[in-house]
Enzyme design. Structure first.
Site, PDB file in Angstrom:
ATOM      1  N   TYR A   1       0.747  -1.263   0.114  1.00 51.79           N
ATOM      2  CA  TYR A   1       0.567   0.077   0.310  1.00 51.79           C
ATOM      3  C   TYR A   1       0.671   1.151  -0.180  1.00 51.79           C
ATOM      4  O   TYR A   1       0.784   2.560  -0.689  1.00 51.79           O
ATOM      5  CB  TYR A   1      -0.910  -0.022   0.779  1.00 51.79           C
ATOM      6  CG  TYR A   1      -1.543   1.128   0.951  1.00 51.79           C
ATOM      7  CD1 TYR A   1      -2.820   1.497   0.160  1.00 51.79           C
ATOM      8  CD2 TYR A   1      -1.184   2.068   2.528  1.00 51.79           C
ATOM      9  CE1 TYR A   1      -3.505   2.959   0.098  1.00 51.79           C
ATOM     10  CE2 TYR A   1      -2.548   3.553   2.259  1.00 51.79           C
ATOM     11  CZ  TYR A   1      -3.152   3.460   1.329  1.00 51.79           C
ATOM     12  OH  TYR A   1      -3.893   4.258   1.613  1.00 51.79           O
TER      13      TYR A   1
ATOM     14  N   ILE B   1      -7.583   8.928   8.766  1.00 52.09           N
ATOM     15  CA  ILE B   1      -8.877  10.042   9.312  1.00 52.09           C
ATOM     16  C   ILE B   1     -10.077   8.744   9.445  1.00 52.09           C
ATOM     17  O   ILE B   1      -9.907   7.695   8.910  1.00 52.09           O
ATOM     18  CB  ILE B   1      -8.343  10.288   7.532  1.00 52.09           C
ATOM     19  CG1 ILE B   1      -7.527  11.601   6.230  1.00 52.09           C
ATOM     20  CG2 ILE B   1      -9.908  11.093   7.226  1.00 52.09           C
ATOM     21  CD1 ILE B   1      -7.330  12.631   7.338  1.00 52.09           C
TER      22      ILE B   1
END
Length: 240
Positions: A148, A181
């Site tokens: 990622y 987030i």
């Protein structure tokens, strides 16, 4: 009304960060084409200046058709927000090849293709703003997120290269690197990892989708007309 009558395409707008960006852009006067994969999943979000547009960003033909539809209906494209992305976590020895390929397809190759397509319109217009969503792990790396972080690092590299190439045509290309987030993506992290990461945030809270949307608004508007090739960290001091 920072984006009054500006035409924008936002990928991955079904929920979370993408939906927040679409909502804020619309509130600021933009004509928003909000993308999702699942047909009908954004119909409840449609309004006078938000138009659902359904396609898979990894489908080259569908992506080209979407850009052509926007050109036909609006005659221009003022901003592109490459928000669609997927995240899987795995230690180095456990990283699955098929999953890694899928992440690169969505997080990198689809972004690259949309940048190419948008650039064709924007260079003719001699104006435009492209905003790519990277990640804090694309800047600093992260244990357990080898693949990622590699995809998000690639987004930063292509952002800087595109910015250099497109700046003579007055087309800006910038990236945003969100920290932690509060979205569905956090569910892939273990509770221990999530708490450890949260403890490193100087402001003492998780970021919100609106925090990222406001940064996108800056890059899409004329407030950033002399800003390109930048990577803006929105992380509450997590990287300091």
């Amino acid at each position: 009304m920072l984006l009054k009558d500006k035409v924008t395409l936002i990928t991955g707008a079904r929920r979370g960060i993408g939906r927040a960006i679409a909502r804020l852009f619309a509130e600021n006067g933009a004509i928003v084409y909000a993308n999702a994969v699942s047909e009908g999943s954004l119909d409840d979000f449609a309004c006078d200046n938000i138009f659902p547009i359904y396609f898979d960003v990894t489908d080259t033909s569908a992506t080209k058709a979407a850009i052509m539809r926007i050109k036909k209906e609006q005659g221009r494209l003022d901003s592109l927000v490459n928000n669609a992305g997927i995240m899987h976590t795995a230690l180095i020895g456990m990283a699955d090849t098929a999953t890694t390929h899928k992440m690169f397809d969505v997080n990198v190759l689809a972004v690259l293709e949309l940048v190419q397509l948008a650039a064709r319109l924007m260079t003719r217009q001699k104006s435009g703003s492209i905003i790519n969503l990277s990640s804090i792990v694309g800047v600093n790396g992260q244990s357990g997120q080898l693949a990622y972080s590699a995809t998000k690092g690639a987004v930063i590299a292509l952002t800087k290269s595109a910015a250099k190439e497109l700046s003579p045509s007055n087309v800006r290309v910038n990236a945003i690197a969100p920290g932690m987030i509060d979205t569905d993506l956090l569910s892939v992290l273990s509770a221990e990892s999530a708490e450890l990461s949260k403890s490193q945030i100087g402001m003492g809270r998780l970021g919100t989708p609106d925090d990222i949307a406001k940064a996108c608004l800056f890059f899409a508007s004329d407030l950033s007309e002399y800003v390109t090739g930048q990577v803006l960290g929105v992380d509450g001091s997590m990287t300091l």
